[in-house]
Write a protein that holds these residues in place. Structure first.
Motif, PDB file in Angstrom:
ATOM      1  N   ALA A 119       0.819  -1.214   0.000  1.00 57.28           N
ATOM      2  CA  ALA A 119       0.000   0.000   0.000  1.00 57.28           C
ATOM      3  C   ALA A 119       0.858   1.271   0.000  1.00 57.28           C
ATOM      4  O   ALA A 119       0.336   2.378   0.130  1.00 57.28           O
ATOM      5  N   GLY A 120       2.192   1.106  -0.118  1.00 52.76           N
ATOM      6  CA  GLY A 120       3.077   2.259  -0.210  1.00 52.76           C
ATOM      7  C   GLY A 120       3.585   2.789   1.106  1.00 52.76           C
ATOM      8  O   GLY A 120       4.168   3.874   1.159  1.00 52.76           O
ATOM      9  N   HIS A 121       3.407   2.045   2.192  1.00 55.45           N
ATOM     10  CA  HIS A 121       3.873   2.454   3.516  1.00 55.45           C
ATOM     11  C   HIS A 121       5.060   1.583   3.934  1.00 55.45           C
ATOM     12  O   HIS A 121       5.175   0.438   3.503  1.00 55.45           O
ATOM     13  N   PRO A 122       5.917   2.082   4.812  1.00 54.52           N
ATOM     14  CA  PRO A 122       7.072   1.280   5.219  1.00 54.52           C
ATOM     15  C   PRO A 122       6.706   0.079   6.084  1.00 54.52           C
ATOM     16  O   PRO A 122       7.363  -0.946   6.036  1.00 54.52           O
ATOM     17  N   ASP A 123       5.627   0.202   6.867  1.00 60.15           N
ATOM     18  CA  ASP A 123       5.228  -0.904   7.746  1.00 60.15           C
ATOM     19  C   ASP A 123       3.778  -0.691   8.190  1.00 60.15           C
ATOM     20  O   ASP A 123       3.177   0.357   7.935  1.00 60.15           O
ATOM     21  N   ALA A 124       3.233  -1.702   8.854  1.00 63.13           N
ATOM     22  CA  ALA A 124       1.832  -1.668   9.267  1.00 63.13           C
ATOM     23  C   ALA A 124       1.550  -0.569  10.291  1.00 63.13           C
ATOM     24  O   ALA A 124       0.492   0.064  10.249  1.00 63.13           O
ATOM     25  N   VAL A 125       2.488  -0.333  11.191  1.00 63.70           N
ATOM     26  CA  VAL A 125       2.279   0.697  12.216  1.00 63.70           C
ATOM     27  C   VAL A 125       2.080   2.065  11.561  1.00 63.70           C
ATOM     28  O   VAL A 125       1.153   2.811  11.915  1.00 63.70           O
ATOM     29  N   SER A 126       2.923   2.403  10.578  1.00 63.35           N
ATOM     30  CA  SER A 126       2.778   3.712   9.919  1.00 63.35           C
ATOM     31  C   SER A 126       1.502   3.773   9.087  1.00 63.35           C
ATOM     32  O   SER A 126       0.853   4.816   9.018  1.00 63.35           O
ATOM     33  N   LEU A 127       1.122   2.664   8.458  1.00 60.52           N
ATOM     34  CA  LEU A 127      -0.117   2.661   7.678  1.00 60.52           C
ATOM     35  C   LEU A 127      -1.313   2.930   8.585  1.00 60.52           C
ATOM     36  O   LEU A 127      -2.141   3.792   8.290  1.00 60.52           O
ATOM     37  N   VAL A 128      -1.416   2.194   9.689  1.00 61.16           N
ATOM     38  CA  VAL A 128      -2.564   2.361  10.589  1.00 61.16           C
ATOM     39  C   VAL A 128      -2.578   3.768  11.184  1.00 61.16           C
ATOM     40  O   VAL A 128      -3.637   4.393  11.290  1.00 61.16           O
ATOM     41  N   ALA A 129      -1.416   4.302  11.517  1.00 65.71           N
ATOM     42  CA  ALA A 129      -1.346   5.669  12.052  1.00 65.71           C
ATOM     43  C   ALA A 129      -1.793   6.699  11.018  1.00 65.71           C
ATOM     44  O   ALA A 129      -2.321   7.753  11.372  1.00 65.71           O
ATOM     45  N   ASP A 130      -1.581   6.390   9.740  1.00 72.36           N
ATOM     46  CA  ASP A 130      -1.898   7.308   8.648  1.00 72.36           C
ATOM     47  C   ASP A 130      -3.292   7.072   8.073  1.00 72.36           C
ATOM     48  O   ASP A 130      -3.724   7.787   7.184  1.00 72.36           O
ATOM     49  N   LEU A 131      -4.003   6.073   8.573  1.00 69.78           N
ATOM     50  CA  LEU A 131      -5.292   5.684   8.020  1.00 69.78           C
ATOM     51  C   LEU A 131      -6.317   6.792   8.247  1.00 69.78           C
ATOM     52  O   LEU A 131      -6.640   7.120   9.390  1.00 69.78           O
ATOM     53  N   PRO A 132      -6.830   7.401   7.150  1.00 72.46           N
ATOM     54  CA  PRO A 132      -7.805   8.481   7.325  1.00 72.46           C
ATOM     55  C   PRO A 132      -9.183   7.923   7.652  1.00 72.46           C
ATOM     56  O   PRO A 132      -9.454   6.740   7.493  1.00 72.46           O
ATOM     57  N   GLY A 133     -10.054   8.783   8.084  1.00 73.54           N
ATOM     58  CA  GLY A 133     -11.432   8.408   8.343  1.00 73.54           C
ATOM     59  C   GLY A 133     -11.704   8.143   9.808  1.00 73.54           C
ATOM     60  O   GLY A 133     -10.803   8.100  10.639  1.00 73.54           O
ATOM     61  N   ASP A 134     -12.965   7.961  10.095  1.00 74.52           N
ATOM     62  CA  ASP A 134     -13.427   7.735  11.462  1.00 74.52           C
ATOM     63  C   ASP A 134     -13.045   6.321  11.906  1.00 74.52           C
ATOM     64  O   ASP A 134     -13.453   5.346  11.268  1.00 74.52           O
ATOM     65  N   PRO A 135     -12.287   6.174  12.994  1.00 76.81           N
ATOM     66  CA  PRO A 135     -11.911   4.844  13.477  1.00 76.81           C
ATOM     67  C   PRO A 135     -13.112   3.948  13.810  1.00 76.81           C
ATOM     68  O   PRO A 135     -12.982   2.726  13.872  1.00 76.81           O
ATOM     69  N   ALA A 136     -14.278   4.538  13.994  1.00 74.63           N
ATOM     70  CA  ALA A 136     -15.478   3.737  14.269  1.00 74.63           C
ATOM     71  C   ALA A 136     -15.995   3.039  13.008  1.00 74.63           C
ATOM     72  O   ALA A 136     -16.761   2.081  13.096  1.00 74.63           O
ATOM     73  N   ASN A 137     -15.577   3.525  11.829  1.00 76.14           N
ATOM     74  CA  ASN A 137     -16.019   2.928  10.567  1.00 76.14           C
ATOM     75  C   ASN A 137     -15.218   1.670  10.259  1.00 76.14           C
ATOM     76  O   ASN A 137     -14.077   1.530  10.700  1.00 76.14           O
ATOM     77  N   PRO A 138     -15.788   0.768   9.464  1.00 80.66           N
ATOM     78  CA  PRO A 138     -15.037  -0.414   9.041  1.00 80.66           C
ATOM     79  C   PRO A 138     -13.806  -0.010   8.221  1.00 80.66           C
ATOM     80  O   PRO A 138     -13.808   1.009   7.535  1.00 80.66           O
TER      81      PRO A 138
END
Length: 194
Positions: free
Chosen positions: A62-81
């Motif tokens: 997905a173009g991120h260095p690792d899962a931690v950075s991807l999840v930290a960068d994930l836009p949108g409401d965390p309550a959404n799927p």
């Protein structure tokens, strides 16, 4: 689908093949093509995932260095799927580019374009804009969208959206800065000029 500019090169070269989005409801469907700033992609799979299960391999795809950075960068409401979207770059050219290059317009095609432009004008809350915008792009090629919008007293964002509608009809082409009439757009204006 919208992607940040930092992902465009990876999408274009095929190294970015996944995206993760938090949406209230699914926004894309497998088996369908979608336009991006990096070209057309074909979505091959869409699944709901728990963000905690995203692997480093998926993050790199997905173009991120690792899962931690991807999840930290994930836009949108965390309550959404969280949706995992798998895709590949479409094999063929963008149909809009092929349409834009076709400068041979017969009377029936000119009438079809005119009908579409008239429909866009009628649907607008601020009146007829299509021919004015085509002439503006013709007179000021590769001029910043904000400058063009100011010339006609419009806000930049809705103006850009309208130019995109003209691009979808094959009448304009986008450049790093501004727009130009496509061969099709020039042929249409030439054929309908008073």
């Amino acid at each position: 689908m919208l992607f940040q500019k930092r992902f465009w090169l990876g999408i274009a070269d095929g190294s970015v093949t996944l995206a993760f989005r938090r949406w209230g409801r699914q926004q894309v469907l497998p088996g369908r093509p979608y336009r991006t700033a990096a070209g057309i992609i074909d979505v091959t799979d869409v699944t709901v995932v728990d963000p905690a299960t995203i692997s480093d391999d998926d993050a790199r795809a997905a173009g991120h260095p690792d899962a931690v950075s991807l999840v930290a960068d994930l836009p949108g409401d965390p309550a959404n799927p969280t949706y995992r979207i798998a895709f590949r770059r479409a094999a063929g050219p963008d149909p809009r580019a092929e349409l834009a290059a076709s400068a041979e317009l017969d009377p029936a095609e000119i009438a079809r374009i005119t009908t579409r432009l008239d429909r866009l004008d009628r649907a607008s809350s601020y009146g007829a804009w299509t021919r004015e915008t085509l002439r503006l792009v013709e007179e000021h090629p590769e001029r910043r969208a904000g400058d063009l919008a100011d010339m006609v007293g419009r806000e930049r964002a809705p103006f850009k959206l309208d130019v995109r509608k003209l691009k979808n009809l094959g009448l304009t082409e986008s450049f790093p800065v501004g727009y130009r009439l496509s061969p099709r757009g020039r042929a249409y204006l030439d054929a309908t000029r008073d």
